[in-house]
Design a protein around this motif. Structure first.
Motif, PDB file in Angstrom:
ATOM      1  N   VAL A  63       0.846  -1.201   0.000  1.00  0.00           N
ATOM      2  CA  VAL A  63       0.000   0.000   0.000  1.00  0.00           C
ATOM      3  C   VAL A  63       0.875   1.244   0.000  1.00  0.00           C
ATOM      4  N   ASP A  64       1.922   1.243   0.842  1.00  0.00           N
ATOM      5  CA  ASP A  64       2.825   2.394   0.901  1.00  0.00           C
ATOM      6  C   ASP A  64       3.475   2.677  -0.447  1.00  0.00           C
ATOM      7  N   LYS A  65       3.787   1.616  -1.195  1.00  0.00           N
ATOM      8  CA  LYS A  65       4.449   1.781  -2.492  1.00  0.00           C
ATOM      9  C   LYS A  65       3.471   2.036  -3.625  1.00  0.00           C
ATOM     10  N   GLY A  66       2.180   2.017  -3.320  1.00  0.00           N
ATOM     11  CA  GLY A  66       1.181   2.312  -4.335  1.00  0.00           C
ATOM     12  C   GLY A  66       0.837   1.154  -5.243  1.00  0.00           C
ATOM     13  N   TRP A  67       1.268  -0.069  -4.905  1.00  0.00           N
ATOM     14  CA  TRP A  67       0.985  -1.225  -5.747  1.00  0.00           C
ATOM     15  C   TRP A  67      -0.473  -1.660  -5.639  1.00  0.00           C
ATOM     16  N   MET A  68      -1.039  -1.535  -4.435  1.00  0.00           N
ATOM     17  CA  MET A  68      -2.444  -1.858  -4.245  1.00  0.00           C
ATOM     18  C   MET A  68      -3.036  -0.848  -3.270  1.00  0.00           C
ATOM     19  N   LYS A  69      -4.346  -0.818  -3.182  1.00  0.00           N
ATOM     20  CA  LYS A  69      -5.011   0.131  -2.289  1.00  0.00           C
ATOM     21  C   LYS A  69      -6.086  -0.581  -1.481  1.00  0.00           C
ATOM     22  N   ARG A  70      -6.338  -0.046  -0.319  1.00  0.00           N
ATOM     23  CA  ARG A  70      -7.408  -0.567   0.523  1.00  0.00           C
ATOM     24  C   ARG A  70      -8.732  -0.212  -0.136  1.00  0.00           C
ATOM     25  N   ASN A  71      -9.506  -1.237  -0.477  1.00  0.00           N
ATOM     26  CA  ASN A  71     -10.734  -1.007  -1.236  1.00  0.00           C
ATOM     27  C   ASN A  71     -11.660  -2.205  -1.031  1.00  0.00           C
ATOM     28  N   VAL A  72     -12.510  -2.144  -0.007  1.00  0.00           N
ATOM     29  CA  VAL A  72     -13.410  -3.252   0.303  1.00  0.00           C
ATOM     30  C   VAL A  72     -14.561  -3.232  -0.702  1.00  0.00           C
ATOM     31  N   THR A  73     -14.500  -4.164  -1.645  1.00  0.00           N
ATOM     32  CA  THR A  73     -15.475  -4.160  -2.741  1.00  0.00           C
ATOM     33  C   THR A  73     -15.550  -5.545  -3.360  1.00  0.00           C
ATOM     34  N   PHE A  74     -16.571  -5.761  -4.191  1.00  0.00           N
ATOM     35  CA  PHE A  74     -16.637  -6.994  -4.978  1.00  0.00           C
ATOM     36  C   PHE A  74     -15.724  -6.817  -6.186  1.00  0.00           C
ATOM     37  N   PRO A  75     -14.717  -7.667  -6.357  1.00  0.00           N
ATOM     38  CA  PRO A  75     -13.706  -7.450  -7.400  1.00  0.00           C
ATOM     39  C   PRO A  75     -14.217  -7.782  -8.794  1.00  0.00           C
ATOM     40  N   ASP A  76     -13.567  -7.191  -9.767  1.00  0.00           N
ATOM     41  CA  ASP A  76     -13.824  -7.509 -11.171  1.00  0.00           C
ATOM     42  C   ASP A  76     -12.815  -8.585 -11.585  1.00  0.00           C
ATOM     43  N   TRP A  77     -13.305  -9.812 -11.802  1.00  0.00           N
ATOM     44  CA  TRP A  77     -12.389 -10.911 -12.132  1.00  0.00           C
ATOM     45  C   TRP A  77     -11.745 -10.720 -13.501  1.00  0.00           C
ATOM     46  N   ASN A  78     -12.430 -10.025 -14.399  1.00  0.00           N
ATOM     47  CA  ASN A  78     -11.833  -9.773 -15.716  1.00  0.00           C
ATOM     48  C   ASN A  78     -10.600  -8.878 -15.608  1.00  0.00           C
ATOM     49  N   LYS A  79     -10.563  -8.062 -14.565  1.00  0.00           N
ATOM     50  CA  LYS A  79      -9.408  -7.199 -14.334  1.00  0.00           C
ATOM     51  C   LYS A  79      -8.447  -7.813 -13.304  1.00  0.00           C
ATOM     52  N   GLN A  80      -8.732  -9.056 -12.909  1.00  0.00           N
ATOM     53  CA  GLN A  80      -7.884  -9.791 -11.961  1.00  0.00           C
ATOM     54  C   GLN A  80      -7.680  -8.991 -10.671  1.00  0.00           C
ATOM     55  N   GLU A  81      -8.792  -8.475 -10.133  1.00  0.00           N
ATOM     56  CA  GLU A  81      -8.736  -7.617  -8.956  1.00  0.00           C
ATOM     57  C   GLU A  81      -8.780  -8.386  -7.633  1.00  0.00           C
ATOM     58  N   MET A  82      -9.103  -9.680  -7.670  1.00  0.00           N
ATOM     59  CA  MET A  82      -9.290 -10.406  -6.422  1.00  0.00           C
ATOM     60  C   MET A  82      -7.947 -10.642  -5.722  1.00  0.00           C
ATOM     61  N   ILE A  83      -7.817 -10.078  -4.517  1.00  0.00           N
ATOM     62  CA  ILE A  83      -6.639 -10.274  -3.685  1.00  0.00           C
ATOM     63  C   ILE A  83      -7.124 -10.892  -2.372  1.00  0.00           C
ATOM     64  N   TYR A  84      -6.813 -12.164  -2.171  1.00  0.00           N
ATOM     65  CA  TYR A  84      -7.309 -12.885  -1.004  1.00  0.00           C
ATOM     66  C   TYR A  84      -6.564 -12.489   0.269  1.00  0.00           C
ATOM     67  N   SER A  85      -7.296 -12.541   1.384  1.00  0.00           N
ATOM     68  CA  SER A  85      -6.724 -12.422   2.724  1.00  0.00           C
ATOM     69  C   SER A  85      -6.958 -13.740   3.455  1.00  0.00           C
ATOM     70  N   GLY A  86      -6.288 -13.928   4.595  1.00  0.00           N
ATOM     71  CA  GLY A  86      -6.398 -15.182   5.338  1.00  0.00           C
ATOM     72  C   GLY A  86      -7.816 -15.602   5.698  1.00  0.00           C
ATOM     73  N   PRO A  87      -8.670 -14.698   6.223  1.00  0.00           N
ATOM     74  CA  PRO A  87     -10.015 -15.113   6.626  1.00  0.00           C
ATOM     75  C   PRO A  87     -10.920 -15.550   5.480  1.00  0.00           C
ATOM     76  N   HIS A  88     -10.552 -15.298   4.237  1.00  0.00           N
ATOM     77  CA  HIS A  88     -11.399 -15.673   3.109  1.00  0.00           C
ATOM     78  C   HIS A  88     -11.626 -17.183   3.023  1.00  0.00           C
ATOM     79  N   PHE A  89     -10.636 -17.973   3.424  1.00  0.00           N
ATOM     80  CA  PHE A  89     -10.721 -19.412   3.178  1.00  0.00           C
ATOM     81  C   PHE A  89     -10.460 -20.187   4.461  1.00  0.00           C
ATOM     82  N   ASN A  90     -10.852 -21.454   4.441  1.00  0.00           N
ATOM     83  CA  ASN A  90     -10.640 -22.353   5.574  1.00  0.00           C
ATOM     84  C   ASN A  90     -10.303 -23.729   5.026  1.00  0.00           C
ATOM     85  N   VAL A  91     -10.246 -24.739   5.868  1.00  0.00           N
ATOM     86  CA  VAL A  91      -9.824 -26.064   5.445  1.00  0.00           C
ATOM     87  C   VAL A  91     -10.741 -26.597   4.352  1.00  0.00           C
ATOM     88  N   GLY A  92     -10.200 -26.747   3.134  1.00  0.00           N
ATOM     89  CA  GLY A  92     -10.964 -27.296   2.026  1.00  0.00           C
ATOM     90  C   GLY A  92     -12.084 -26.407   1.528  1.00  0.00           C
TER      91      GLY A  92
END
Length: 698
Positions: free
Chosen positions: A322-351
């Motif tokens: 974020v400090d380097k400007g590579w990505m920004k804090r933006n809580v939103t539904f991502p556009d998969w065509n623009k490859q916007e989905m950036i996962y965080s740890g809580p997104h997924f669980n075992v299997g």
């Protein structure tokens, strides 16, 4: 070169007059103590102290700029100013001359102390390790104790046994170690220390010239257990980390004492590091001596993740990117065509790659809602907390650099890892205190993740699915819990066993795919790994809540994945059994792993209730907050307010309006009786008999 003026002449710090002056100032400030001078007769007559004991400072030397700034501006700490904001404030704060001098003085002192403590000539056993004062004290004790009669008792963190660069210290430590007692601070013996903290009590003697030999007790909660274990006659059940009432287990048993010599250390080196350097191997917490047999089986496995063509990706640093400007804090539904989905740890669980989604305002780890897989559309996506802040082509080129796995020339062996299916782990394990420690799922292509996760991709997706299956099993989770590591790093991932017999693959693959392939973003993976034998598979138990197998086809559709909670749990139970078989373990060893190392999972299993359709109607699991009824509503529905039950034909039902989920708030949910609770050990026994019979026929 430091120059100054003494009596009107230019001189340097290497001139004796100035050197003595500097030494005098420093000694007055720091009160240096020299044991060999103060106790000259001890070292002259006895070669050192006979007994040294203590609890040295557990303190890592590091410069805390926020703490320094708060000396003059306390609001920095009071308002918990973030690190990026503090760095932006620093230039303004340092305009004050007194503040600047204080800041520079603290910085210089920290840097100089670090240079001294990291110097090879001062602490050769600690070279390359992160400096911590207790390690320096321990190393000093080796020099201060008598080489003939000297004994050392030190209370300190367990990191001396798992530091990846701690081989020189461990090589010396094991020659002296007599007893090792590993404690967990759950009973708050140290009230000022976090209750998750793991620390150890070490008793060391004179250096041995022969092979190491010491006794170890792990998962202790009170020192009374130690003496009682050595006095125990060996009868009865050893028990796990928690007793049957859910309390931390302080009961003693003779089998809790694990004796380590060369053979046992060789098993640890081979199992956890795939190494023959047993003299400096990492020491892990072994709850009882039977676990050594389990580790023998795991160490005998010949191939590991690192033997296959793969890379490990570490992701984007949450603050730095974020400090380097590579990505920004933006809580939103991502556009998969623009490859916007950036996962965080809580997104997924075992299997499960779609376990939670961030709320519109997501600040804390609790600001997530559980996703109902039965109600989502085929193209559903969770919100993301971050989106790229640079053009896609630049972002992809940047992402290529966050990989571990190159050819001999230093080139990445894959194209951009965003384009692959990847087995992704939550980086932080929680130290083994949660329901599961090893938390992984298969994430789809055209997505990335932040550094709170770490992922692995393979050339062959069949290998990827096998790795995902084993990683979802209780067996590898036990492996990580036993190590007690706080994070999953690339070296650990590459050491996981991989390459099981083909006997087990079909049953293991189809369950793993049906758990992970929850949306149409997994169509390619399903089709590529498809095998017609999936349609012939069977569950180890007959239950109407379980999805059929004979309706599967090579084309993914909405009914392909397992969607209700009951059938997903059953698939994980059967993955545990098949994985244990494939890795050379037996049923009793699997049950022992569950009973010893998974107290939170046991607690959740014993108080999670499913309705007749496979929904969770109530669970005590903190990871499923908002799923089903809360406890007051559950108790009321079961007992005091039976008049609120309605009926569907002759079957009692209960209608519930969802309130504790931003995603589903206001929606109505119907639960259908009867409500049942599962017995994981009974399910393990049933599944083991089922698959043992099946595999014996193949």
């Amino acid at each position: 070169e430091i120059l100054t003026q003494v009596h009107g002449q230019r001189t340097t710090i290497f001139d004796e007059s100035l050197r003595f002056q500097v030494v005098k100032e420093l000694s007055d400030r720091y009160h240096f103590f020299h044991p060999m001078l103060e106790f000259l007769e001890v070292f002259w007559l006895r070669d050192g102290f006979d007994i040294i004991c203590g609890n040295p400072p557990w303190l890592k030397l590091q410069f805390d700029d926020k703490a320094v700034m708060s000396e003059r501006f306390p609001e920095v700490q009071i308002h918990k100013v973030s690190a990026p904001d503090a760095r932006r404030m620093k230039d303004d704060i340092l305009q004050d001359e007194n503040m600047r001098q204080l800041y520079e003085s603290e910085l210089i002192e920290t840097e100089c102390s670090g240079a001294f403590l990291n110097a090879f000539c001062n602490y050769p056993l600690l070279i390359g390790q992160q400096t911590n004062l207790y390690k320096c004290v321990l190393a000093n004790c080796f020099d201060l104790s008598s080489s003939v009669n000297g004994y050392i008792g030190i209370l300190c963190p367990e990191s001396i046994y798992d530091d990846p660069k701690g081989q020189p210290l461990r090589r010396e430590l094991y020659k002296r170690l007599r007893y090792h007692f590993q404690y967990q601070n759950e009973l708050r013996l140290f009230a000022e220390v976090d209750h998750h903290t793991v620390y150890g009590d070490q008793l060391l003697g004179p250096c041995r010239s022969s092979s190491p030999r010491f006794a170890s007790l792990s998962n202790l909660f009170h020192p009374n257990t130690v003496d009682a274990c050595f006095a125990h006659d060996g009868h009865g059940d050893c028990g796990g980390i928690k007793d049957k009432d859910g309390n931390w287990n302080t009961a003693a048993h003779k089998n809790r004492i694990v004796y380590f010599g060369e053979e046992e250390l060789r098993v640890l080196a081979k199992t956890f590091e795939n190494s023959d350097d047993w003299e400096a191997t990492k020491l892990v917490g072994i709850h009882n001596k039977e676990i050594i047999d389990v580790l023998h089986s795991l160490s005998a496995f010949n191939t590991h993740v690192g033997d296959y063509e793969c890379i490990v990706s570490e992701g984007l640093h949450e603050t730095g990117a974020v400090d380097k400007g590579w990505m920004k804090r933006n809580v939103t539904f991502p556009d998969w065509n623009k490859q916007e989905m950036i996962y965080s740890g809580p997104h997924f669980n075992v299997g499960n790659p779609l376990v939670k989604t961030p709320r519109r305002i997501c600040v804390l780890n609790s600001d997530y809602d559980c996703i109902d897989l039965e109600s989502i559309s085929d193209d559903f996506t969770a919100r993301t907390n971050y989106t790229p802040n640079i053009p896609l082509s630049e972002f992809r080129n940047l992402i290529k650099g966050f990989c571990i796995g190159q050819d001999e020339d230093g080139n990445n062996v894959f194209d951009c890892w965003m384009d692959y299916y990847k087995v992704t782990f939550r980086l932080m394990t929680g130290g083994g205190s949660g329901e599961r420690t090893l938390t992984s799922a298969i994430l789809p292509p055209h997505s990335s993740h932040i550094v709170t996760a770490i992922s692995t991709i393979f050339r062959d997706n069949n290998i990827l699915v096998e790795f995902a299956a084993l990683s979802a099993s209780l067996v590898l989770d036990f492996f990580i819990k036993t190590i007690g590591c706080g994070a999953i790093h690339a070296s650990r991932v590459l050491s996981f066993p991989l390459g099981i017999s083909s006997y087990y693959k079909s049953s293991l693959f189809c369950r793993t795919l049906r758990l992970n392939c929850v949306t149409d973003r997994y169509i390619q993976l399903w089709h590529e790994v498809w095998d017609s034998s999936y349609t012939q598979d069977q569950w180890s138990v007959s239950d109407n809540r379980l999805a059929p197998w004979d309706t599967l086809t090579s084309n993914w559709n909405h009914d392909t994945p397992l969607r209700n909670y009951f059938e997903r749990r059953q698939a994980l139970v059967e993955i545990d059994v098949i994985s244990a078989m494939a890795l050379g373990l037996n049923l009793e060893e699997l049950i022992m792993m569950y009973e010893i190392q998974f107290p939170v999972l046991q607690q959740n299993e014993n108080d999670t209730w499913y309705d007749a359709k496979g929904k969770i109607v109530f669970t005590c699991s903190k990871g499923l907050t908002g799923v089903g009824l809360d406890r007051p509503a559950w108790e009321a529905m079961r007992g005091e307010q039976k008049e609120k039950l309605t009926y569907l034909g002759t079957t009692p039902t209960y209608e519930h309006t969802i309130e504790k989920s931003e995603l589903y708030r206001g929606q109505k949910q119907t639960f259908v009786a009867p409500y049942t609770c599962c017995d994981r050990i009974a399910d393990y026994r049933r599944a083991w008999a089922h698959f043992a019979k099946r595999f014996s026929q193949e």
